[in-house]
Scaffold this motif. Structure first.
Motif, PDB file in Angstrom:
ATOM      1  N   ILE A 147       0.716  -1.263   0.123  1.00  0.00           N
ATOM      2  CA  ILE A 147       0.037   0.070   0.014  1.00  0.00           C
ATOM      3  C   ILE A 147       0.977   1.305   0.084  1.00  0.00           C
ATOM      4  O   ILE A 147       0.679   2.096  -0.835  1.00  0.00           O
ATOM      5  N   GLN A 150       2.472   1.556  -3.435  1.00  0.00           N
ATOM      6  CA  GLN A 150       1.798   2.242  -4.304  1.00  0.00           C
ATOM      7  C   GLN A 150       1.420   3.911  -4.018  1.00  0.00           C
ATOM      8  O   GLN A 150       1.402   4.492  -4.987  1.00  0.00           O
ATOM      9  N   GLN A 156      -1.830   7.308  -5.056  1.00  0.00           N
ATOM     10  CA  GLN A 156      -3.124   6.815  -4.332  1.00  0.00           C
ATOM     11  C   GLN A 156      -2.985   5.257  -4.283  1.00  0.00           C
ATOM     12  O   GLN A 156      -1.892   4.728  -4.732  1.00  0.00           O
ATOM     13  N   THR A 158      -5.029   1.348  -3.819  1.00  0.00           N
ATOM     14  CA  THR A 158      -6.118   0.556  -3.521  1.00  0.00           C
ATOM     15  C   THR A 158      -5.595  -1.029  -3.439  1.00  0.00           C
ATOM     16  O   THR A 158      -4.608  -1.579  -4.114  1.00  0.00           O
ATOM     17  N   LEU A 159      -6.115  -1.586  -2.537  1.00  0.00           N
ATOM     18  CA  LEU A 159      -5.718  -3.081  -2.280  1.00  0.00           C
ATOM     19  C   LEU A 159      -6.874  -3.597  -1.336  1.00  0.00           C
ATOM     20  O   LEU A 159      -7.395  -3.011  -0.401  1.00  0.00           O
ATOM     21  N   ASP A 160      -7.323  -5.003  -1.925  1.00  0.00           N
ATOM     22  CA  ASP A 160      -8.437  -5.605  -1.273  1.00  0.00           C
ATOM     23  C   ASP A 160      -7.620  -6.907  -0.454  1.00  0.00           C
ATOM     24  O   ASP A 160      -7.697  -7.686  -1.341  1.00  0.00           O
ATOM     25  N   ARG A 165      -7.848  -2.906   3.520  1.00  0.00           N
ATOM     26  CA  ARG A 165      -8.535  -2.614   2.438  1.00  0.00           C
ATOM     27  C   ARG A 165      -8.411  -1.126   2.351  1.00  0.00           C
ATOM     28  O   ARG A 165      -9.146  -0.261   3.095  1.00  0.00           O
ATOM     29  N   VAL A 166      -8.098  -0.723   1.198  1.00  0.00           N
ATOM     30  CA  VAL A 166      -8.134   0.544   0.884  1.00  0.00           C
ATOM     31  C   VAL A 166      -8.403   0.671  -0.538  1.00  0.00           C
ATOM     32  O   VAL A 166      -8.212  -0.063  -1.458  1.00  0.00           O
ATOM     33  N   ASP A 167      -9.158   1.957  -0.992  1.00  0.00           N
ATOM     34  CA  ASP A 167      -9.950   2.181  -2.237  1.00  0.00           C
ATOM     35  C   ASP A 167      -9.702   3.327  -2.574  1.00  0.00           C
ATOM     36  O   ASP A 167     -10.730   4.261  -2.371  1.00  0.00           O
ATOM     37  N   GLY A 168      -8.531   3.678  -3.434  1.00  0.00           N
ATOM     38  CA  GLY A 168      -8.351   4.944  -3.931  1.00  0.00           C
ATOM     39  C   GLY A 168      -7.781   6.019  -3.037  1.00  0.00           C
ATOM     40  O   GLY A 168      -8.136   7.124  -2.998  1.00  0.00           O
ATOM     41  N   ALA A 169      -7.137   5.340  -2.058  1.00  0.00           N
ATOM     42  CA  ALA A 169      -6.663   6.283  -0.707  1.00  0.00           C
ATOM     43  C   ALA A 169      -5.718   7.302  -1.415  1.00  0.00           C
ATOM     44  O   ALA A 169      -4.570   6.987  -2.060  1.00  0.00           O
TER      45      ALA A 169
END
Length: 334
Positions: A147, A150, A156, A158-160, A165-169
Motif C-alpha cells: 500500500i 503504491q 493513491q 488500492t488493495l483488497d 482494504r483501501v480504495d483509492g486512498a
C-alpha cells in the motif's frame, strides 16, 4: 562503511533523571550533534515503541517515533531520519504513508521508512491492537508495504487484502524523494521477511552471529535471484548496542554508570540483567576501546555489513563515547 546513530527517546530508560520538560532539548541536541557537517553519521534513528523495556514503566517517558520524525525534520538539515523500526500494526498503512510523505516534505526529502512486523506484546495489547500471530503480523507487513509503495509511486493506493482494504486512498503531497521513501525492512525471517525485503527494500536490518549474518545475506541473495533483482541494490545494516571507552577500565566504568542509572527502575538484579542482555551477550553488542570496536566492525564488514547504526545508552548524559567513535573509529572504517 556507513554509519547512523539512535537518539535516546526514553524507551530503554535512557532519559531517566532528565525532567520531561527538558527531554526534547536533550534529543534535539544529539540530533544537532549528528547533523554537524563534520559528523560521520549519515542518519539518526528512534525506536517505534510506546512502553519502556525491559519493564513497562508507569512514569518514565517513551516518546512517539513519528512525532519525533517531524520534529527532527524541522531541527536538522543534513542527516537522514529513520525509525528502526515502525511497527506495521500500530498505524493503518495508508495513514502511515500520508504521515511519512508529510514528514519527508518537511525534511526536504530525508525520511527513511524502517518497517517490521512488531513484537512487543505488552504494548500491542495495552493499546488495543490485540496480538496477532507471527504469520498474521508478517501478512500485515507485506500488504502494508505494498500500500505504501503504491501511495508513494502513484499518489493513491488500492488493495483488497486480507488485513488491509483501501480504495483509492489519495496521498498528496507525494514524498520529495523520486520513487518514494526508501524501505528498510527489519528482521531476518528467511521464508517471509527476507522475501519482502527482496521485493521492496532498499535496505535490510537484521542481527545474528557472524555466521548467521552471512547466512541470512545469502538467503536474501537467493530471494533476489528468484525475482530477477540484483541483490547488490540492497544495503545490509545492523544495529549495535554501543559503549566505547578510552581503556578497559573506562569501558567498565561506563557500564557501571549505566547499571546504576537504571537500578532505581529495574532493581539491582534487573539492572545487572539489563547490562548483561544488552551490552555483554548479544551479537549486536559493540563494547570496547576504539581499536576493539574497529576490529569488531571489520569482522562484520567481511560478512557483508554495509551500514552500522549505533545505540549508545549514555548519549543523553555523556557524548564522549560517540565522540570517540567519530574521531577514532569511523575514520578507520570509511
Amino acid at each position: 562503511m556507513r554509519f547512523g546513530m539512535f537518539v535516546p527517546q526514553g524507551w530503554r530508560y535512557d532519559l531517566v533523571g532528565i525532567d520531561p520538560a527538558e527531554q526534547w532539548a536533550a534529543m534535539r541536541g544529539l540530533a544537532e550533534f549528528a547533523d554537524a557537517a563534520e559528523s560521520p553519521f549519515e542518519s539518526i534513528w528512534v525506536y517505534d515503541h510506546f512502553h519502556t523495556t525491559p519493564v513497562p514503566s508507569l512514569t518514565e517517558a517513551t516518546h512517539e517515533a513519528w512525532t519525533l520524525m517531524a520534529a527532527f525534520a524541522a531541527a536538522t538539515s543534513r542527516v537522514r531520519l529513520g525509525q528502526m523500526c515502525t511497527c506495521m500494526g500500530y498505524r493503518e498503512p495508508a495513514y502511515l504513508a500520508k504521515v511519512a510523505a508529510t514528514a519527508d516534505l518537511i525534511s526536504g526529502g530525508r525520511i527513511e521508512m524502517g518497517i517490521g512486523g512488531g513484537w512487543y506484546e505488552h504494548e500491542w495489547r495495552a493499546y488495543g491492537y490485540g496480538f496477532p500471530s507471527i504469520p498474521e503480523r508478517l501478512g500485515m507487513l507485506r500488504e502494508g508495504v505494498e500500500i505504501m509503495r503504491q501511495a508513494w509511486t502513484t499518489g493513491q493506493a488500492t488493495l483488497d487484502g486480507r488485513y488491509y482494504r483501501v480504495d483509492g486512498a489519495i496521498v498528496q503531497p507525494q514524498p520529495l524523494q523520486p520513487g518514494g521513501i526508501p524501505f528498510w525492512v527489519a528482521g531476518g525471517g528467511e521464508q517471509v521477511t527476507l522475501k519482502i525485503a527482496a521485493k521492496y527494500a532498499s535496505y535490510t536490518n537484521f542481527t545474528g552471529s557472524l555466521e548467521e549474518f552471512a547466512h541470512k545475506g545469502e538467503v536474501l541473495r537467493g530471494h533476489c535471484e528468484a525475482i530477477g533483482r540484483d541483490a547488490s541494490e540492497i544495503t545490509r545494516s545492523m544495529n549495535f548496542n554501543t559503549v566505547i571507552g578510552t581503556s578497559a577500565a573506562d569501558v567498565e566504568a561506563r557500564l557501571a554508570r549505566i547499571e546504576a542509572r537504571v537500578a532505581p527502575h529495574l532493581g539491582a538484579e534487573g539492572a545487572a540483567k539489563y547490562v548483561e542482555n544488552y551490552f555483554i551477550t548479544p551479537p549486536g553488542a559493540l563494547v570496547g576501546t576504539p581499536d576493539e570496536v574497529v576490529a569488531k566492525l571489520e569482522e562484520r564488514r567481511s560478512v557483508g555489513l554495509d551500514y552500522a547504526i549505533l545505540y549508545a545508552p549514555e548519549a543523553a548524559y555523556d557524548r564522549s563515547g560517540l565522540e570517540l567513535f567519530a574521531t577514532q573509529v569511523a575514520p578507520a572504517l570509511r
